[in-house]
Scaffold this active site. Sequence first.
Site, PDB file in Angstrom:
ATOM      1  N   ASP A  81      26.516 -29.891  29.924  1.00 41.31           N
ATOM      2  CA  ASP A  81      25.415 -28.943  29.811  1.00 41.31           C
ATOM      3  C   ASP A  81      24.267 -29.509  30.633  1.00 41.31           C
ATOM      4  O   ASP A  81      24.060 -30.726  30.679  1.00 41.31           O
ATOM      5  CB  ASP A  81      24.978 -28.746  28.364  1.00 41.31           C
ATOM      6  CG  ASP A  81      24.207 -27.444  28.174  1.00 41.31           C
ATOM      7  OD1 ASP A  81      23.669 -27.237  27.076  1.00 41.31           O
ATOM      8  OD2 ASP A  81      24.128 -26.642  29.125  1.00 41.31           O
ATOM      9  N   SER A  82      23.550 -28.629  31.298  1.00 40.51           N
ATOM     10  CA  SER A  82      22.478 -29.104  32.161  1.00 40.51           C
ATOM     11  C   SER A  82      21.338 -28.113  32.144  1.00 40.51           C
ATOM     12  O   SER A  82      21.479 -26.964  31.715  1.00 40.51           O
ATOM     13  CB  SER A  82      22.989 -29.297  33.598  1.00 40.51           C
ATOM     14  OG  SER A  82      23.461 -28.065  34.115  1.00 40.51           O
ATOM     15  N   GLY A 171      20.793 -22.216  41.870  1.00 40.33           N
ATOM     16  CA  GLY A 171      19.786 -22.100  40.828  1.00 40.33           C
ATOM     17  C   GLY A 171      18.376 -22.361  41.308  1.00 40.33           C
ATOM     18  O   GLY A 171      17.878 -21.726  42.238  1.00 40.33           O
ATOM     19  N   TYR A 172      17.718 -23.336  40.695  1.00 40.53           N
ATOM     20  CA  TYR A 172      16.323 -23.651  40.968  1.00 40.53           C
ATOM     21  C   TYR A 172      16.155 -24.634  42.121  1.00 40.53           C
ATOM     22  O   TYR A 172      15.045 -25.107  42.367  1.00 40.53           O
ATOM     23  CB  TYR A 172      15.679 -24.258  39.718  1.00 40.53           C
ATOM     24  CG  TYR A 172      15.614 -23.358  38.502  1.00 40.53           C
ATOM     25  CD1 TYR A 172      14.394 -22.829  38.067  1.00 40.53           C
ATOM     26  CD2 TYR A 172      16.752 -23.070  37.756  1.00 40.53           C
ATOM     27  CE1 TYR A 172      14.319 -22.037  36.928  1.00 40.53           C
ATOM     28  CE2 TYR A 172      16.689 -22.269  36.618  1.00 40.53           C
ATOM     29  CZ  TYR A 172      15.470 -21.757  36.211  1.00 40.53           C
ATOM     30  OH  TYR A 172      15.400 -20.973  35.085  1.00 40.53           O
ATOM     31  N   HIS A 202      21.376 -34.646  39.240  1.00 47.06           N
ATOM     32  CA  HIS A 202      21.583 -34.998  37.842  1.00 47.06           C
ATOM     33  C   HIS A 202      23.059 -34.997  37.464  1.00 47.06           C
ATOM     34  O   HIS A 202      23.529 -35.884  36.754  1.00 47.06           O
ATOM     35  CB  HIS A 202      20.809 -34.039  36.948  1.00 47.06           C
ATOM     36  CG  HIS A 202      21.055 -32.584  37.230  1.00 47.06           C
ATOM     37  ND1 HIS A 202      20.905 -32.030  38.492  1.00 47.06           N
ATOM     38  CD2 HIS A 202      21.453 -31.554  36.428  1.00 47.06           C
ATOM     39  CE1 HIS A 202      21.171 -30.745  38.447  1.00 47.06           C
ATOM     40  NE2 HIS A 202      21.525 -30.436  37.211  1.00 47.06           N
ATOM     41  N   ARG A 203      23.807 -34.002  37.955  1.00 42.64           N
ATOM     42  CA  ARG A 203      25.226 -33.936  37.618  1.00 42.64           C
ATOM     43  C   ARG A 203      25.995 -35.100  38.242  1.00 42.64           C
ATOM     44  O   ARG A 203      26.859 -35.699  37.599  1.00 42.64           O
ATOM     45  CB  ARG A 203      25.819 -32.602  38.080  1.00 42.64           C
ATOM     46  CG  ARG A 203      25.504 -31.447  37.151  1.00 42.64           C
ATOM     47  CD  ARG A 203      26.429 -30.273  37.403  1.00 42.64           C
ATOM     48  NE  ARG A 203      26.176 -29.201  36.463  1.00 42.64           N
ATOM     49  CZ  ARG A 203      25.364 -28.173  36.706  1.00 42.64           C
ATOM     50  NH1 ARG A 203      24.700 -28.114  37.851  1.00 42.64           N
ATOM     51  NH2 ARG A 203      25.200 -27.221  35.803  1.00 42.64           N
TER      52      ARG A 203
END
Length: 218
Positions: A81-82, A171-172, A202-203
């Site tokens: 989840d992120s 996404g962002y 992050h992933r």
Amino acid sequence: MNLPEHMTAVCIAEPGGPEVLTPCTSPVPQPGPAEVLIRVAAAGINGPDLAQRRGLYAPPKDVTWQLLVADATGLPALADDSGLEVDALGGAPGVYTADWATLADGSRDFMHAMKLTEEKLQAAGATEPDERGGRFVSVLCLAWPDGHAEYFRGEAEGTLIWPPRGEKGFGYDPVFLPEGQDRTFGEMEPAEKHGLDAPLSHRARSFALFSDAMLEKA
């Protein structure tokens, strides 16, 4: 606890999405004998079957779902989840990062999400770079059939910029300027963002922690 040789793991890509799950294996993109499931396919074990095993049905962002899958299959279950945390917004959107992109018809538009984030930053008076800090966060959960779970958290610190820059990524990414960089994630090639040597995303960082801790090296 390391994944034993030849053991497979169920990996939940969208625990709240497909109603039916099944294990399917693929070699890990890393030397070693361990294999993990890298996607959910539509056949096999369904949500109600899992619920009957313990008399409950977990929401998608609850680790109970991974534990149910691990219990039902007898295999480790890996889920990710992120989200984006913006300091000036009290950590929002956080676990609702994708929800901010959801339109009335159920489709997702991340330009809408980026505009909404900017509107909220402006409303909060966060106009200077040092007021617009935040981070992408990815948490991997590895749930085991014996009922315990292990977590691997990766973060990418940065600043929210406006207007968006770049058309790469997802996404962002076009409004996120990672710490120490002069280009947004939206302006970076995937190999630079997710590189094995010094991952920025992050992933990639959460998976690096998972790999170091759980996967056997050749």
